[in-house]
Design a protein around this motif. Structure first.
Motif, short mmCIF file in Angstrom:
data_model
loop_
_atom_site.label_atom_id
_atom_site.label_comp_id
_atom_site.label_asym_id
_atom_site.label_seq_id
_atom_site.Cartn_x
_atom_site.Cartn_y
_atom_site.Cartn_z
N SER B 168 0.82 -1.20 0.00
CA SER B 168 0.00 0.00 0.00
C SER B 168 0.86 1.26 0.00
O SER B 168 0.42 2.30 -0.45
CB SER B 168 -0.93 0.01 1.21
OG SER B 168 -0.19 -0.27 2.36
N TYR B 169 2.11 1.14 0.46
CA TYR B 169 2.95 2.33 0.41
C TYR B 169 3.74 2.35 -0.89
O TYR B 169 3.95 1.33 -1.54
CB TYR B 169 3.89 2.39 1.61
CG TYR B 169 4.69 1.14 1.84
CD1 TYR B 169 5.84 0.88 1.11
CD2 TYR B 169 4.29 0.21 2.79
CE1 TYR B 169 6.57 -0.26 1.31
CE2 TYR B 169 5.01 -0.95 2.99
CZ TYR B 169 6.15 -1.18 2.26
OH TYR B 169 6.87 -2.33 2.44
N LEU B 170 4.16 3.56 -1.23
CA LEU B 170 4.87 3.76 -2.48
C LEU B 170 6.36 3.44 -2.29
O LEU B 170 6.98 2.76 -3.08
CB LEU B 170 4.69 5.22 -2.88
CG LEU B 170 4.58 5.57 -4.34
CD1 LEU B 170 3.47 4.77 -4.98
CD2 LEU B 170 4.26 7.05 -4.45
N TYR B 171 6.89 4.01 -1.24
CA TYR B 171 8.29 3.77 -0.90
C TYR B 171 8.37 3.51 0.59
O TYR B 171 7.52 3.96 1.36
CB TYR B 171 9.17 4.99 -1.20
CG TYR B 171 9.16 5.42 -2.64
CD1 TYR B 171 9.83 4.68 -3.61
CD2 TYR B 171 8.51 6.58 -3.01
CE1 TYR B 171 9.82 5.08 -4.92
CE2 TYR B 171 8.49 6.99 -4.33
CZ TYR B 171 9.16 6.23 -5.28
OH TYR B 171 9.15 6.63 -6.58
N SER B 172 9.39 2.83 0.98
CA SER B 172 9.63 2.65 2.40
C SER B 172 11.13 2.80 2.62
O SER B 172 11.93 2.19 1.93
CB SER B 172 9.16 1.28 2.84
OG SER B 172 9.38 1.15 4.22
N PHE B 173 11.50 3.66 3.53
CA PHE B 173 12.90 3.85 3.84
C PHE B 173 13.13 3.42 5.28
O PHE B 173 12.35 3.77 6.16
CB PHE B 173 13.31 5.32 3.71
CG PHE B 173 12.97 5.92 2.38
CD1 PHE B 173 13.80 5.76 1.30
CD2 PHE B 173 11.81 6.65 2.22
CE1 PHE B 173 13.49 6.31 0.08
CE2 PHE B 173 11.49 7.22 1.00
CZ PHE B 173 12.34 7.04 -0.08
N SER B 174 14.17 2.70 5.50
CA SER B 174 14.41 2.31 6.88
C SER B 174 15.86 2.54 7.25
O SER B 174 16.48 1.72 7.89
CB SER B 174 14.03 0.85 7.09
OG SER B 174 14.55 0.07 6.04
#
Lengths: 922, 384
Positions: B168-174
């Motif tokens: 559901s998210y476009l990008y994920s940064f961790s």
């Protein structure tokens, strides 16, 4: 000083005005019952009154001259009295003329006089309006001047003192109330003056809404009746639609607005039910009704008693003459309601609205499986005949919805985007297609980058289809074509042939442009067989005809897409779009050179509109580029400069022919603006060292910067210093390994744009090698070029002519940079004090220089060549393949250089050359 | 009391129950004080400059969230709403159409302001949402678990689109190891995030020269250049151009004035949790709706979409029509050779003279239709 008699001081003497007016009344205005004036005479009276401000009674000086004031007042009195007499006379002509001039008096007279005579005038015109006047012209002008009266009254009210306003407003409002009934009577019974009557009614609704309140339902039913009937033609039915839309402002409340729009949507829906029988699923109309009238709520009363006219007319005729115009008028009404100001917050039945739009746009004329007995092929034909215009009106409604709802549309954006992506496939006709593009633009602007993610695919694929229509001189369009290999080989052989007579450069023919064009030329319309081969799909023929308006719309959409979301998900589409844009811009200018003289029709987009749109899109592509150096920057800069310049040269011509001057200057204006905007990218200060060094691997040791910034002078002197060289070498490896520019270049060289590379390679080859010019070999080269031109068909030849004419500047501009490019690397890498020898020894030095260069940056070349699919001879050892390798080496380097730093170096000095070299300039 | 329109207010709120204080940016004079309000950092939002929304820090042990709405001219709370869980961060979109709140359990709530409808809520992070930012309609959220996610609201609001996408998210940064404390978005899709791990990270790659200000826990405000070198941010302080050293305790909130000349900072030494610069707009406001707790059942009722009054769309009345009419008439008269025929036969000649042919044509077609119809009608009957 002049007085009532004698000579005037000059033109501006205030005494002139009363005198003129007096003369006008006495000598030129007819007496009641007098003979008619010739129209020219009437026009001249009108002119005199308006030009000189004869009725304004604005007195100069403090305090104003009382004698002048008296004289003027007397003159205006005489004028007004005469008009009064005319209005009340028996002759229709006199009444008409009197009312006309009275209407003009309302606009021109001073405030005091208007306040004094307002009610008298009102009564006079009203009696004209109500009276059983036989002359419709008189009734019409009465409506018009009455509307002028109200407008002026409102204007005066704004400037009156606060205290009086309440009373005056009441008075004006009651006057307005008295007008409503006679106007309604006119609308219902007198078909020939409806236009003026509805104008008057709209003025009243707008300015004195409270006065209409009493008659609300009557007004609504008669306006709606007119909209639903077919009594009025297109233009005035639009007026009626606007009046209907403004009706809710009579009773300002959320409910009255919602009720009105629901009524209209229900009316549209039921009209569609009848029209689309057999062409869609049965339930659709019902579903929309459920949205409009949720179960458990009362159905709003039908709009204007829904009188269905033409019941006895044949069904098909009814559809064409009645249903379609009615629907479009109602849609127009909805659009006005959605986009215009309403004093309170209102609820929009947005789901029903979108469902309705969806319902219509998805009807493509094909028969639904379940056939109805009543549907005939004739019916289908008729529907298909009308569908484009119906679709177009519903697209207008969608545009209005987006404009009106703005960010409130967000929850529904996804469904609209889906609908648009679907509809793109259906929309083939130019008018509809441009509208779809404009909707895409609106969505992109209003909802921002999120939309671009969703619309990306549809917009990009469709605009590529629209723009890639086999224009003759694309650098490449083969990225999608299977015939890539043949084109490549063609260009290859071409460039090989060229190599034998490398002095092409100095001829008047633009070598670089010709080479880039020639592969395409050969495949293009010049040889029909070849063109068939490349464009084997039949679509290509249809594409050739993509109208300018659609192409401009596609370009504008791409521009906005790039502006809004140019840096998002770039890997999928940017390279393709960037290439497309530079191609379109080039071809626009080539075409433009060819048919500059052909006058285009008024109102239609011309080739210069296309040029402007293509340059705008190009600028957006540069500015939004995710990389430090946009690809094709050099080519684009050339076009922009040329646009600037060509325009100046043709401006004179267009000025003589008149007409196109404005658009021409627009183009020139944009070009200068774009060059300024690109300054950020091309100015030396934008070249930070770490960024510029990897951009030109051909330039060993970052020589360009060395030369520019002076830091290199130091380097130069100590160029034998090995560690330093190694360091730079390391930098390249570093760059190859890590920098993000690298895959881009690879892609550029590689699969997506294979031909481009080939073309560019030969192109730069030509640019580089001829620098050591040899006059002996010069003549054959020109003939060669000539022969080439001859080889192509006639029309083609013309095109080439145009192309060469146009492209010389481009070439000239590229030239200095590339020559710089050749000399600089040699300069630095050899640290040879005699490097100027290069320019004198044609055969050896350049190749030596280049291969030497090659040697140094072998790592770079090797890895690059691996990536470059078009270079089959890349495996050859660098030094040995002096002739073969040289072009390639220079390709990569010159290409990079040309697209990157080459532009800066020639910004100033190239201009004079252009002027010299352009054969078109005379 | 009608203040002049171009008035900039500096608002400051604190987690202690001290209300929201407002000062004029130019004069420094204290304006209105809105009470009561006790808000966490990043829980104060100006809704399209029309009114103010503030998520309240729950009382110790309290388990329900509260959001207060304030009008600019009334010191007390206008509307209170009670979302399902305590809202930690609150932002509004620039037009003031939507309010977005991040909850303590990692949920994000999206309300439509005009109707108060909860349009959608979703579980975004494993732990508390600490900060939110909007770029157009892309929502960037940072959480206590150190992750930053980008959401496309168009997708989130549409059921079908939600089903189509994988995540559901476009990008994920961790990249952050510790809780993300703040996020800022810039034009061109650059996101800067700060975290308790004492780093600032530039997330999207579009390095153009920028300077940003970062407030630190040590009470300093760092002026930082962007686009120098992405990799060096974490390792050294080379990108920090300077520091403003005025606060004694941690800086909690920064705001820049619209002309870019003034920077307002709030710090724990106040203690201030939020600073905000607003230009209050007073327009014909519809009554504020309190925010709903749950989404309305899908498809049950028409989603209330609204159009706000926009005076700039007003269409002026066209005047001067008499002279236009007269000129038109004169043209026609001229064509008639100056004869007075129009005045004898009425207006019809004036307008419909060119249309007469068309009229005849349509009559003819009508007749033809009628007869053809008749013939067709008769044919089957004859056959039968």
């Amino acid at each position: 000083m002049a007085g009532a008699g004698g000579f005037l001081a000059d033109l501006n003497d205030p005494w002139l005005k009363p005198r003129l007016l007096k003369a006008l009344v006495a000598e030129r205005l007819p007496q009641p019952g007098g003979s008619e004036l010739p129209p020219a005479e009437v026009a001249s009276i009108l002119n005199a009154v308006r030009t000189h401000g004869l009725l304004s009674e604005s007195l100069p000086g403090h305090p104003p001259d009382p004698k002048l004031a008296d004289a003027w007042r007397a003159a205006v009195n005489a004028w007004v009295e005469r008009l009064g007499a005319l209005v009340e006379s028996d002759s229709g002509y006199c009444r008409w003329l009197g009312t006309c001039f009275l209407g003009i008096t309302f606009q021109e007279c001073c405030n005091e006089r208007f306040a004094e005579s307002y009610s008298t005038w009102f009564e006079r015109i009203l009696s004209n309006l109500q009276g059983p006047s036989s002359l419709q012209l008189v009734t019409a002008i009465s409506c018009t001047s009455m509307s002028d009266l109200f407008v002026r009254k409102q204007y005066n009210l704004l400037f009156d003192q606060i205290g009086k306003v309440v009373n005056l407003k009441k008075e004006a409002s009651s006057f307005a109330g008295r007008v409503v009934e006679p106007v309604l009577l006119l609308i219902n019974e007198n078909a020939s003056v409806v236009d003026e009557a509805i104008d008057l009614l709209m003025t009243v609704i707008k300015l004195y809404p409270s006065s209409v309140n009493r008659h609300y339902s009557k007004v609504e039913s008669s306006i709606a009746g007119m909209v639903l009937s077919t009594k009025v033609n297109g233009k005035s039915s639009e007026k009626f639609a606007r009046a209907l839309a403004s009706l809710p402002s009579v009773r300002v409340s959320e409910d009255s607005w919602s009720l009105m729009i629901r009524k209209i949507l229900i009316a549209i829906n039921s009209l569609l039910d009848d029209a689309f029988i057999g062409l869609e699923e049965e339930k659709k109309g019902h579903e929309i009704m459920m949205l409009l009238v949720p179960p458990g709520t009362d159905r709003p009363p039908t709009l204007g008693h829904q009188l269905r006219s033409g019941g006895n007319v044949h069904a098909m005729k009814k559809f064409r003459q009645c249903t379609v115009p009615t629907i479009s008028a109602l849609i127009h009404c909805c659009g006005v309601m959605l986009t215009s100001y309403y004093p309170v917050q209102v609820n929009v039945p947005v789901r029903a609205l979108i469902a309705l739009i969806r319902r219509v746009l998805l009807v493509n004329g094909s028969m639904h499986k379940k056939m109805f007995p009543s549907t005939t092929s004739l019916h289908q034909e008729l529907i298909c005949f009308e569908l484009p215009s119906v679709h177009s009106t519903f697209l207008d409604l969608l545009i209005a919805t987006i404009k009106g709802m703005r960010s409130h549309l967000l929850p529904h954006a996804a469904s609209i985007i889906r609908l648009m992506s679907e509809y793109f496939k259906v929309a083939k006709l130019p008018t509809v297609r441009t509208k779809v593009y404009s909707i895409a633009q609106l969505l992109l602007i209003s909802l921002g980058v999120g939309t671009s993610l969703h619309l990306l695919e549809a917009v990009v694929s469709n605009s590529i289809a629209d723009l890639n229509d086999g224009s003759e001189n694309d650098m490449t369009m083969s990225s999608t074509h299977p015939s890539k290999v043949t084109t490549e080989s063609a260009s290859k052989s071409y460039s090989k042939k060229r190599k034998h007579d490398p002095q092409m450069q100095n001829s008047v023919y633009s070598a670089s442009e010709k080479t880039t064009m020639s592969p395409r030329k050969k495949k293009g319309p010049s040889t029909p067989n070849a063109s068939k081969e490349i464009a084997s799909e039949s679509i290509a023929d249809g594409r050739m005809l993509t109208p300018l308006s659609v192409r401009i719309a596609a370009l504008e959409t791409l521009e906005i897409l790039l502006n809004v979301g140019g840096s998002f998900r770039t890997d999928h589409w940017r390279s393709e779009v960037d290439l497309l844009l530079i191609n379109v811009a080039r071809s626009a200018f080539v075409i433009g050179g060819g048919c500059e003289q052909r006058s285009s029709k008024v109102g239609e987009p011309s080739i210069s509109d296309l040029q402007l749109a293509s340059l705008k899109a190009l600028l957006a592509s540069y500015l939004s580029s995710p990389h430090a150096r946009p690809s094709y920057l050099a080519q684009g800069m050339g076009l922009l400069r040329k646009g600037n310049y060509v325009d100046m040269s043709t401006n004179f011509f267009t000025f003589v022919c008149s007409g196109k001057l404005e658009i021409g200057t627009k183009l020139a204006e944009f070009c200068s603006h774009a060059l300024l905007a690109l300054d950020v990218l091309t100015h030396p200060r934008a070249l930070s060292l770490e960024r510029a060094a990897p951009s030109g691997p051909g330039l060993n040791y970052g020589a360009a910067e060395a030369a520019v910034f002076g830091a290199g002078r130091y380097k130069l002197s100590s160029s034998g210093d090995l560690p330093q060289a190694m360091e730079v070498e390391d930098m390249y490896d570093d760059w190859l390994a890590s920098k993000d520019d690298e895959p881009i270049e690879a892609q550029l060289n590689g699969d997506a744009v294979g031909i481009n590379t080939a073309a560019m390679g030969s192109n730069h080859d030509r640019q580089l090698t001829p620098i050591p010019e040899d006059p002996k070999i010069d003549p054959p080269k020109i003939t060669d070029a000539d022969r080439d031109v001859q080889a192509s068909s006639k029309s083609d030849a013309k095109m080439v002519d145009a192309a060469t004419g146009e492209t010389v500047p481009l070439n000239m501009m590229d030239n200095p940079s590339s020559s710089d490019a050749v000399s600089t690397p040699v300069y630095t890498s050899n640290s040879d004090p005699q490097n100027h020898v290069i320019s004198s020894s044609p055969e050896q030095k350049p190749t030596y220089g280049i291969s030497h260069l090659e040697n140094k940056s072998l790592a770079v070349d090797a890895s690059l060549s691996k990536l470059a699919t078009s270079n089959e001879n890349s495996a050859a050892p660098g030094v040995a393949s002096s002739t073969h390798e040289a072009p390639r080496g220079s390709t990569t380097f010159a290409e990079l250089f040309g697209s990157d730093s080459g532009v800066e170096s020639d910004s100033e000095d190239s201009m004079p050359e252009i002027q010299d070299g352009d054969p078109d300039s005379d | 009391m009608a203040p002049p329109p171009p008035k900039n207010l500096v608002l400051a709120a604190s987690s202690a129950d001290a209300g929201v204080a407002a000062w004029d940016l130019r004069t420094g004079a204290e304006d209105i004080r809105l009470r009561p309000c006790a808000s966490r950092p990043r829980a104060l939002a100006s809704v399209g400059d029309r009114f103010l929304a503030a998520a309240q820090a729950p009382p110790p042990g309290g388990n329900s969230g509260t959001i207060h709405f304030y009008h600019w001219d009334k010191p007390q709370v206008a509307v209170k709403s009670f979302p399902a869980e305590p809202i930690h961060v609150l932002i509004a979109d620039p037009e003031g159409t939507y309010l977005i709140g991040g909850g303590g359990k990692g949920n994000i709530y999206l309300w439509e302001v005009a109707s108060g409808e909860l349009l959608y809520t979703w579980h975004a992070h494993y732990r508390t949402v600490r900060c939110l930012a909007l770029y157009d309609y892309l929502l960037v959220s940072g959480s206590e678990d150190g992750s930053i996610r980008v959401w496309d609201l168009i997708t989130m609001l549409d059921e079908q689109s939600r089903l189509e996408v994988n995540t559901s998210y476009l990008y994920s940064f961790s990249q952050h190891a510790l809780p993300v404390t703040d996020i800022a978005c810039f034009l061109g899709g650059i996101v800067v995030s700060s975290s308790e791990d004492r780093t600032c990270k530039v997330l999207a790659l579009d390095p153009r020269s920028h300077i940003f200000y970062a407030g630190g826990r040590d009470g300093k405000i760092y002026v930082t250049a962007m686009g120098v070198d992405v990799s060096s941010h974490s390792s050294d302080d080379s990108s920090i151009l300077g520091a403003l050293d005025d606060h004694s305790k941690a800086v909690t909130s920064l705001a820049a004035s619209s002309d870019g000349l003034l920077l307002v900072s709030g710090s724990e030494d106040g203690p201030v949790t939020n600073v905000l610069i607003v230009t209050p707009k007073r327009i014909n406001l519809p009554p504020l709706q309190s925010l709903r707790k749950v989404c309305s059942a899908h498809g049950e009722a028409e989603v209330r979409a609204v159009i706000l009054p926009r005076p700039e769309n007003d269409v002026p009345v066209a005047g001067n029509s008499s002279s236009i009419f007269l000129e038109r008439c004169l043209d026609v008269l001229q064509k008639h050779g100056g004869s007075s025929r129009p005045f004898e036969s009425g207006l019809s000649t004036l307008y419909s003279a060119p249309n007469q042919g068309a009229e005849w044509r349509s009559r003819y077609l009508e007749l033809q239709d009628l007869f053809v119809h008749e013939v067709f009608d008769q044919m089957p009957s004859r056959g039968a």
